[in-house]
Design a protein around this motif. Sequence first.
Motif, PDB file in Angstrom:
ATOM      1  N   ALA A 272      21.422  73.755  60.162  1.00  0.00           N
ATOM      2  CA  ALA A 272      22.253  74.400  61.187  1.00  0.00           C
ATOM      3  C   ALA A 272      22.375  75.902  60.942  1.00  0.00           C
ATOM      4  CB  ALA A 272      23.638  73.751  61.224  1.00  0.00           C
ATOM      5  N   ILE A 273      22.510  76.278  59.684  1.00  0.00           N
ATOM      6  CA  ILE A 273      22.597  77.709  59.368  1.00  0.00           C
ATOM      7  C   ILE A 273      21.291  78.405  59.746  1.00  0.00           C
ATOM      8  CG2 ILE A 273      22.679  79.392  57.470  1.00  0.00           C
ATOM      9  CD1 ILE A 273      24.748  77.499  56.122  1.00  0.00           C
ATOM     10  N   VAL A 274      20.176  77.833  59.325  1.00  0.00           N
ATOM     11  CA  VAL A 274      18.870  78.455  59.549  1.00  0.00           C
ATOM     12  C   VAL A 274      18.530  78.522  61.035  1.00  0.00           C
ATOM     13  CG1 VAL A 274      16.379  78.159  59.174  1.00  0.00           C
ATOM     14  CG2 VAL A 274      17.978  77.879  57.273  1.00  0.00           C
ATOM     15  N   THR A 275      18.750  77.419  61.770  1.00  0.00           N
ATOM     16  CA  THR A 275      18.312  77.381  63.165  1.00  0.00           C
ATOM     17  C   THR A 275      19.296  77.997  64.152  1.00  0.00           C
ATOM     18  OG1 THR A 275      19.219  75.156  63.506  1.00  0.00           O
ATOM     19  CG2 THR A 275      16.909  75.309  62.812  1.00  0.00           C
ATOM     20  N   ALA A 276      20.586  77.976  63.832  1.00  0.00           N
ATOM     21  CA  ALA A 276      21.544  78.352  64.865  1.00  0.00           C
ATOM     22  C   ALA A 276      22.559  79.417  64.490  1.00  0.00           C
ATOM     23  CB  ALA A 276      22.308  77.102  65.318  1.00  0.00           C
ATOM     24  N   HIS A 277      22.948  79.512  63.247  1.00  0.00           N
ATOM     25  CA  HIS A 277      24.134  80.321  62.935  1.00  0.00           C
ATOM     26  C   HIS A 277      23.888  81.591  62.133  1.00  0.00           C
ATOM     27  CE1 HIS A 277      26.833  77.320  64.606  1.00  0.00           C
ATOM     28  NE2 HIS A 277      26.084  76.393  64.033  1.00  0.00           N
ATOM     29  N   ALA A 278      22.825  81.668  61.356  1.00  0.00           N
ATOM     30  CA  ALA A 278      22.626  82.815  60.459  1.00  0.00           C
ATOM     31  C   ALA A 278      22.549  84.131  61.216  1.00  0.00           C
ATOM     32  CB  ALA A 278      21.372  82.617  59.606  1.00  0.00           C
ATOM     33  N   GLN A 279      21.828  84.123  62.330  1.00  0.00           N
ATOM     34  CA  GLN A 279      21.642  85.367  63.071  1.00  0.00           C
ATOM     35  C   GLN A 279      22.926  85.882  63.725  1.00  0.00           C
ATOM     36  OE1 GLN A 279      20.334  82.426  63.838  1.00  0.00           O
ATOM     37  NE2 GLN A 279      20.813  81.976  65.964  1.00  0.00           N
ATOM     38  N   ALA A 280      23.955  85.017  63.817  1.00  0.00           N
ATOM     39  CA  ALA A 280      25.219  85.428  64.436  1.00  0.00           C
ATOM     40  C   ALA A 280      26.204  86.011  63.424  1.00  0.00           C
ATOM     41  CB  ALA A 280      25.853  84.243  65.164  1.00  0.00           C
ATOM     42  N   GLY A 281      25.830  86.047  62.159  1.00  0.00           N
ATOM     43  CA  GLY A 281      26.721  86.604  61.141  1.00  0.00           C
ATOM     44  C   GLY A 281      27.639  85.542  60.557  1.00  0.00           C
ATOM     45  N   VAL A 282      28.683  85.999  59.915  1.00  0.00           N
ATOM     46  CA  VAL A 282      29.569  85.114  59.159  1.00  0.00           C
ATOM     47  C   VAL A 282      30.571  84.378  60.044  1.00  0.00           C
ATOM     48  CG1 VAL A 282      31.360  85.035  57.361  1.00  0.00           C
ATOM     49  CG2 VAL A 282      29.376  86.527  57.083  1.00  0.00           C
ATOM     50  N   PHE A 283      31.217  85.054  60.943  1.00  0.00           N
ATOM     51  CA  PHE A 283      32.435  84.518  61.561  1.00  0.00           C
ATOM     52  C   PHE A 283      32.162  83.540  62.693  1.00  0.00           C
ATOM     53  CE2 PHE A 283      33.504  88.606  59.644  1.00  0.00           C
ATOM     54  CZ  PHE A 283      34.363  88.134  58.665  1.00  0.00           C
ATOM     55  N   VAL A 284      32.858  82.408  62.636  1.00  0.00           N
ATOM     56  CA  VAL A 284      32.662  81.323  63.597  1.00  0.00           C
ATOM     57  C   VAL A 284      33.003  81.768  65.020  1.00  0.00           C
ATOM     58  CG1 VAL A 284      34.958  80.231  63.399  1.00  0.00           C
ATOM     59  CG2 VAL A 284      32.948  78.831  63.876  1.00  0.00           C
TER      60      VAL A 284
ATOM     61  N   ASP B  92      32.144  84.324  66.411  1.00  0.00           N
ATOM     62  CA  ASP B  92      30.933  84.940  66.954  1.00  0.00           C
ATOM     63  C   ASP B  92      29.737  83.991  66.912  1.00  0.00           C
ATOM     64  OD1 ASP B  92      32.341  87.379  67.277  1.00  0.00           O
ATOM     65  OD2 ASP B  92      31.927  87.921  65.181  1.00  0.00           O
ATOM     66  N   GLY B  93      29.987  82.714  66.624  1.00  0.00           N
ATOM     67  CA  GLY B  93      28.902  81.745  66.475  1.00  0.00           C
ATOM     68  C   GLY B  93      28.298  81.743  65.086  1.00  0.00           C
ATOM     69  N   GLY B  94      28.999  82.367  64.149  1.00  0.00           N
ATOM     70  CA  GLY B  94      28.488  82.518  62.790  1.00  0.00           C
ATOM     71  C   GLY B  94      28.569  81.253  61.956  1.00  0.00           C
ATOM     72  N   PHE B  95      28.246  81.400  60.683  1.00  0.00           N
ATOM     73  CA  PHE B  95      28.012  80.259  59.814  1.00  0.00           C
ATOM     74  C   PHE B  95      29.164  79.895  58.891  1.00  0.00           C
ATOM     75  CE2 PHE B  95      26.200  84.000  57.705  1.00  0.00           C
ATOM     76  CZ  PHE B  95      26.790  83.941  56.437  1.00  0.00           C
ATOM     77  N   GLU B  96      30.349  80.495  59.021  1.00  0.00           N
ATOM     78  CA  GLU B  96      31.401  80.237  58.038  1.00  0.00           C
ATOM     79  C   GLU B  96      31.810  78.769  57.959  1.00  0.00           C
ATOM     80  OE1 GLU B  96      35.280  82.090  58.656  1.00  0.00           O
ATOM     81  OE2 GLU B  96      34.873  82.219  60.790  1.00  0.00           O
ATOM     82  N   LEU B  97      32.016  78.101  59.084  1.00  0.00           N
ATOM     83  CA  LEU B  97      32.397  76.684  59.076  1.00  0.00           C
ATOM     84  C   LEU B  97      31.245  75.827  58.563  1.00  0.00           C
ATOM     85  CD1 LEU B  97      34.260  74.294  59.704  1.00  0.00           C
ATOM     86  CD2 LEU B  97      33.372  74.343  62.044  1.00  0.00           C
ATOM     87  N   VAL B  98      30.047  76.117  59.016  1.00  0.00           N
ATOM     88  CA  VAL B  98      28.864  75.359  58.612  1.00  0.00           C
ATOM     89  C   VAL B  98      28.648  75.496  57.108  1.00  0.00           C
ATOM     90  CG1 VAL B  98      26.385  75.109  58.983  1.00  0.00           C
ATOM     91  CG2 VAL B  98      27.882  75.629  60.903  1.00  0.00           C
ATOM     92  N   LEU B  99      28.833  76.698  56.573  1.00  0.00           N
ATOM     93  CA  LEU B  99      28.697  76.923  55.138  1.00  0.00           C
ATOM     94  C   LEU B  99      29.762  76.144  54.368  1.00  0.00           C
ATOM     95  CD1 LEU B  99      27.346  78.362  52.751  1.00  0.00           C
ATOM     96  CD2 LEU B  99      28.885  80.297  53.168  1.00  0.00           C
ATOM     97  N   ALA B 100      31.002  76.174  54.832  1.00  0.00           N
ATOM     98  CA  ALA B 100      32.076  75.447  54.155  1.00  0.00           C
ATOM     99  C   ALA B 100      31.818  73.940  54.166  1.00  0.00           C
ATOM    100  CB  ALA B 100      33.422  75.761  54.802  1.00  0.00           C
TER     101      ALA B 100
END
Length: 149
Positions: free
Chosen positions: A92-104, A106-114
């Motif tokens: 999910a991080i690689v395909t969808a969230h990394a390019q949006a940055g950290v904050f959820v 903005d569509g970012g990966f913080e929740l996915v990382l946690a």
Amino acid sequence: MTALENNPRLLASAQIVMRLAIGFLFAAHGWQKFSQFTLEGTAASFTQMGVPAASIVAPVIATLELVGGIALILGLATRIFGALLALDMVGAIVTAHAQAGVFVADGGFELVLALGAGAAALALMGPGSWALDRLFVGRKSALRESINA
């Protein structure tokens, strides 16, 4: 030594808190993919994100998150589902969230990382003593002892 190393009850309590929280969130996201987004909607969303074979991947991921989340809550096949769900979050991080940055927001990966880190931690440390896994591990140990006797 830390307090967790000296106190097995504290460690078991931490493990069940982790299993309940991470398991609940995964189960909720899996259920959401089935009920709110629908599998067709999830597949369309995955296609838009560039996920390969989205029509196959969507039901697999929805099922993994729902069943895996429930399994974590129960402490059943915890290490296996923890590892699979951690890999799900890497994807999910690689395909969808990394390019949006950290904050959820903005569509970012913080929740996915946690979620991925929690799932990986459960895969590494196991379910704790208050888990269905312990029923099966206990039976295997007893069987091994009776065979070796």
